[in-house]
Design a protein around this motif. Structure first.
Motif, PDB file in Angstrom:
ATOM      1  N   VAL A 190       0.829  -1.207   0.000  1.00 34.12           N
ATOM      2  CA  VAL A 190       0.000   0.000   0.000  1.00 34.12           C
ATOM      3  C   VAL A 190       0.867   1.263   0.000  1.00 34.12           C
ATOM      4  N   PHE A 191       1.883   1.286   0.844  1.00 34.18           N
ATOM      5  CA  PHE A 191       2.781   2.451   0.893  1.00 34.18           C
ATOM      6  C   PHE A 191       3.445   2.662  -0.469  1.00 34.18           C
ATOM      7  N   HIS A 434      -8.853   2.772  -4.416  1.00 32.80           N
ATOM      8  CA  HIS A 434      -8.848   3.403  -3.089  1.00 32.80           C
ATOM      9  C   HIS A 434      -7.605   4.259  -2.880  1.00 32.80           C
ATOM     10  N   ILE A 435      -6.552   3.928  -3.617  1.00 33.28           N
ATOM     11  CA  ILE A 435      -5.321   4.705  -3.515  1.00 33.28           C
ATOM     12  C   ILE A 435      -5.260   5.742  -4.629  1.00 33.28           C
ATOM     13  N   ILE A 495      -0.660   8.177   3.535  1.00 32.31           N
ATOM     14  CA  ILE A 495       0.235   7.325   2.740  1.00 32.31           C
ATOM     15  C   ILE A 495       0.963   6.265   3.551  1.00 32.31           C
ATOM     16  N   ARG A 496       1.099   6.452   4.858  1.00 35.10           N
ATOM     17  CA  ARG A 496       1.774   5.417   5.663  1.00 35.10           C
ATOM     18  C   ARG A 496       0.779   4.515   6.377  1.00 35.10           C
ATOM     19  N   GLY A 497      -0.502   4.850   6.334  1.00 38.40           N
ATOM     20  CA  GLY A 497      -1.482   4.055   7.064  1.00 38.40           C
ATOM     21  C   GLY A 497      -2.105   3.000   6.188  1.00 38.40           C
ATOM     22  N   ALA A 498      -2.817   2.067   6.811  1.00 38.07           N
ATOM     23  CA  ALA A 498      -3.491   1.042   6.036  1.00 38.07           C
ATOM     24  C   ALA A 498      -4.833   1.570   5.559  1.00 38.07           C
ATOM     25  N   GLY A 499      -5.178   2.801   5.937  1.00 37.94           N
ATOM     26  CA  GLY A 499      -6.496   3.332   5.634  1.00 37.94           C
ATOM     27  C   GLY A 499      -7.457   2.876   6.725  1.00 37.94           C
ATOM     28  N   GLY A 699      -7.087  -3.870  -2.612  1.00 41.50           N
ATOM     29  CA  GLY A 699      -5.951  -4.736  -2.923  1.00 41.50           C
ATOM     30  C   GLY A 699      -4.630  -4.015  -2.854  1.00 41.50           C
ATOM     31  N   ALA A 700      -3.558  -4.796  -2.821  1.00 36.70           N
ATOM     32  CA  ALA A 700      -2.229  -4.195  -2.691  1.00 36.70           C
ATOM     33  C   ALA A 700      -1.228  -4.804  -3.657  1.00 36.70           C
ATOM     34  N   GLY A 701      -1.671  -5.726  -4.493  1.00 34.86           N
ATOM     35  CA  GLY A 701      -0.768  -6.319  -5.479  1.00 34.86           C
ATOM     36  C   GLY A 701      -0.247  -7.702  -5.103  1.00 34.86           C
ATOM     37  N   PHE A 702      -0.447  -8.128  -3.852  1.00 32.92           N
ATOM     38  CA  PHE A 702       0.108  -9.417  -3.417  1.00 32.92           C
ATOM     39  C   PHE A 702      -0.614 -10.586  -4.100  1.00 32.92           C
TER      40      PHE A 702
END
Ligand code: ZN
Ligand code: ZN
Length: 772
Positions: A190-191, A434-435, A495-499, A699-702
């Motif tokens: 996410v970051f 979301h990002i 930007i550093r949080g998980a939301g 999602g985050a790409g993983f």
């Protein structure tokens, strides 16, 4: 060679002493390959570098510097301490000489300050270097904006400060020649996705000022650095990976602690812990007079290692040596820290156990041996830690000590995954709506977004802009999409949080704030009745209030621990991609909705692990819209397995746990970043299905990486289960510490049969592939 080889043999090859060593890899010494100073580097710079002991550059520094100077975006992905800074400093100084400016971005403030010292020490008059971060005093900021030629900052400052106020930076941006992105492998998940969009916004703002800076990235070695860097910057980045710096010979041992007679959940055997194993090895190394650093995952773990080694040395009648072992706890003053580091460097101290607080920016090197307890997350981190060993050109010793989880088990038995070609990719997903949405708003506030920006922000840009217009966040006008509110659009992205929201944990007796966790995680850890651990002290949770965002606790030490149980439902929203395997198994990637509810908790006796009772809970459902990879078993294979009395649900559940444990082998994530669901028949597929999803909105790409590397992933998953010598399953293979079902049902033998059926090379090829 001569001094470490006998010690090495004595310490680690005596089979009666360390039967736990599964493999020893000898990494050959490399002399290094130097190059000539490029003729475009000005003589004064060369003189300064030579004066500092850099008599000639290594080949990779020259290659990368030449590429950057020719205007190619480049990533330099070479080993720890291979001098990556020199590669970007050469073209940077030349550009500044010619009236240009340079922007340096690092993930931490500490690293930016280290770099500042490095640059300032060169004492080149035109290079006016300055840090611009949250700590820069207001009275200095103006000077930096107007006069600095080499500005060091971080993504947070770019996001909240420089980009929204680009007008104040126009003079600097107009002349911007290079953007240096250091420690680029930190930008993952996410970051990393946030940073990818911040860099796109930067490129867009530069274009407005008619500058087109070249991007130079520096990274630890990784699977496909060029690809990752291209995804991070949105530009076509070329990779320089051939490391020309010399390195000492190193022997690296892989160690798997043995199973003990102790039993855990469902009677599973328990391994000796990695810190306990490390303590014994540390004592032996200290006995041999070797300066040894032990990396441990937690502070408590560091204490266990140091105290354990001291006790062993005392028991052996070597109290003098016991005194030369210490734990590094963090939270020290800079002077205390330097003293400790100095003691280790000079050999006054022989053994130091530390968390990886030492990892970034601090110069401890020249040790004899490094022990690494538990996989540090990535190969890059492993080599960064192991790279501390190697004194005065002598041979170095390192050991990786596996913890009891599936990934560590797998690595202890598959050295090629550590020493062979890297398959680990730095994963991020800047298209996550979301990002992307908050960054489109921020971009629109900086300069209205137009069609010419679509290529930069990706194929979904227009659709997202329309959505933002419908939500009344942006307005569409003939000249583009505008942000018309008075609010700061950059505040939309954390930007550093998980939301999502956070829950504060408060001790009612003292009113003290003990900690803070994501609301999503709070359901499972601070539900009413939960036993909550905080820095070694035990608390009981009285109340969890989501409206107030607070969990109230009181100090109490009951003789039991608590384990939340939850139900998880997953629905397929959209299949984006599918692949059919020869076995007939189909692997999918797409959008899913996960609905999770903590429904109760188990109380377990702290000493024996036996279940004392179960309490129901009434907590709200949580809904997560995210992305997942899932695979289905073909009907004929399912029938065959049923005929052989393979318990399908327990087999799928076991395979799911191990697969979650192994995904970090291929994607730079943690098992806590992802979740899973397995069913013997899923409503949307009609088949036995195992899902693994990203634990973040959008999602985050993983999971996507799991899809693209699905075969390697499931082969490794099978390997991790097969390699564990337990019979019915244990934490090293199929049991999961985060299972909402209390690790039931699980079937180890069945999981192997199931994965074999999925991975089988023969079989018929069915046609049922869903999705577009
Ligand atoms: Zn096992
Ligand atoms: Zn489970």
């Amino acid at each position: 060679m001569e001094w470490s080889e006998p010690v090495f043999s004595g310490v680690w090859r005596d089979d009666t002493r360390y039967p736990q060593v599964t493999h020893i890899e000898r990494v050959a010494r490399s002399e290094g390959e130097s190059g000539d100073w490029p003729d475009w580097v000005a003589p004064p710079l060369v003189e300064r570098l030579v004066a500092r002991g850099i008599t000639e550059p290594w080949s990779h520094q020259v290659t990368a510097a030449d590429l950057a100077r020719s205007g190619r975006d480049v990533i330099i992905a070479t080993g720890t301490a291979s001098g990556k800074s020199l590669a970007f400093v050469m073209p940077a100084v030349e550009a500044i000489d010619a009236g240009g400016t340079v922007l340096y971005v690092s993930p931490t403030k500490a690293l930016a300050h280290d770099q500042l010292r490095w640059i300032s020490d060169l004492e080149i008059p035109e290079v006016r270097a300055a840090v611009y971060d949250g700590d820069t005093p207001a009275e200095d900021r103006r000077w930096v904006r107007e006069h600095a030629t080499y500005v060091l900052t971080n993504p947070d400052m770019l996001h909240h400060g420089m980009l929204p106020r680009h007008g104040a930076w126009s003079c600097f941006l107009r002349r911007l020649k290079y953007v240096v992105v250091d420690e680029a492998h930190h930008y993952r998940g996410v970051f990393g996705s946030h940073v990818a969009l911040i860099l796109r916004r930067l490129r867009r703002i530069c274009a407005r000022y008619r500058s087109e800076p070249t991007f130079v990235l520096a990274s630890a070695t990784s699977g496909s650095p060029g690809e990752s860097a291209s995804r991070l910057t949105g530009a076509d980045v070329i990779a320089v990976t051939k490391d020309g710096s010399p390195r000492p010979a190193m022997s690296v041992a892989l160690v798997e602690p043995e199973l003990t007679d102790l039993v855990g959940e469902h009677g599973a055997p328990i391994r000796r812990t990695a810190p306990s194993q490390a303590a014994e090895m540390l004592a032996d190394l200290v006995h041999e007079g070797m300066r040894t650093l032990v990396f441990v995952r937690s502070r408590q773990g560091a204490e266990v290692v140091a105290l354990g080694a001291q006790r062993i040395l005392h028991d052996r009648g070597e109290p003098d040596l016991a005194e030369r072992v210490a734990a590094y706890r963090g939270g020290y003053l800079a002077s205390e820290r330097r003293e400790l580091e100095e003691a280790l460097r000079t050999g006054v101290l022989l053994g130091l156990a530390s968390t990886n607080a030492l990892e970034l920016g601090v110069d401890i090197s020249g040790l004899d041996a490094v022990l690494i307890t538990g996989w540090p997350g990535t190969r890059a981190s492993l080599w960064q830690q192991a790279g501390r060993a190697g004194r005065g050109g002598g041979d170095a010793l390192a050991a990786f000590i596996a913890r009891d989880d599936p990934l560590d088990t797998y690595l202890a038995h598959h050295p090629a995954a550590i020493f062979g070609r890297s398959v680990e990719a730095t994963v991020l997903d800047p298209e996550n709506p979301h990002i992307l949405d908050p960054h489109l708003c921020a971009a629109a506030q900086e300069v209205p977004v137009t069609r010419s920006d679509f290529a930069l922000f990706g194929p979904s840009t227009e659709e997202r802009l329309d959505t933002l217009v419908r939500k009344r966040m942006l307005r569409r006008r003939p000249r583009g999409w505008f942000w018309t509110s008075n609010e700061r659009a950059s505040d939309l992205a954390d930007i550093r949080g998980a939301g999502g929201s956070r829950v504060q944990i408060v001790d009612t007796a003292s009113g003290q704030l003990l900690g803070e966790i994501d609301e999503a995680a709070s359901h499972g850890t601070v539900h009413p009745g939960a036993v909550y651990l905080h820095q070694g002290e035990t608390f009981l949770v009285d109340d969890l209030d989501f409206d107030e965002g607070v969990a109230l606790v009181h100090a109490e030490d009951p003789p039991y621990s608590t384990w939340a149980r939850d139900t998880t439902d997953i629905t397929v929203r959209r299949t984006l991609r599918s692949q059919t395997w020869p076995s007939g198994a189909v692997v999918h990637f797409g959008e899913v909705q996960v609905v999770q509810q903590v429904v109760g908790y188990l109380k377990r006796d702290v000493r024996t692990g036996s279940v004392l009772g179960e309490q129901p809970l009434d907590l709200p459902e949580r809904v997560l819209d995210t992305r997942a990879v899932w695979w289905t078993l073909p009907a004929d294979a399912e029938q065959r397995l049923r005929g052989q009395d393979v318990p399908l649900l327990g087999s799928a559940h076991a395979a799911e746990h191990a697969a979650i444990g192994l995904l970090p082998l291929l994607a730079t994530c943690d098992r806590w970043d992802i979740g899973g669901v397995s069913t013997s028949v899923h409503g949307d597929t009609g088949k036995l299905t195992v899902f693994v999803y990203d634990g973040y909105e959008g999602g985050a790409g993983f999971a996507e990486r799991g899809y693209t590397a699905a075969r390697d992933w499931l082969v490794a998953t099978r390997g991790a289960i097969a390699d564990c010598e337990c019979e019915q399953g244990c934490p090293s293979c199929i049991q999961s510490p985060k299972c909402g079902n209390g690790n039931e049902p699980l079937d180890k033998a069945g999981a192997l049969r199931l994965l074999d059926a999925v991975l089988e090379e023969g079989g018929e090829c069915p046609q049922d592939v869903d999705g577009p």
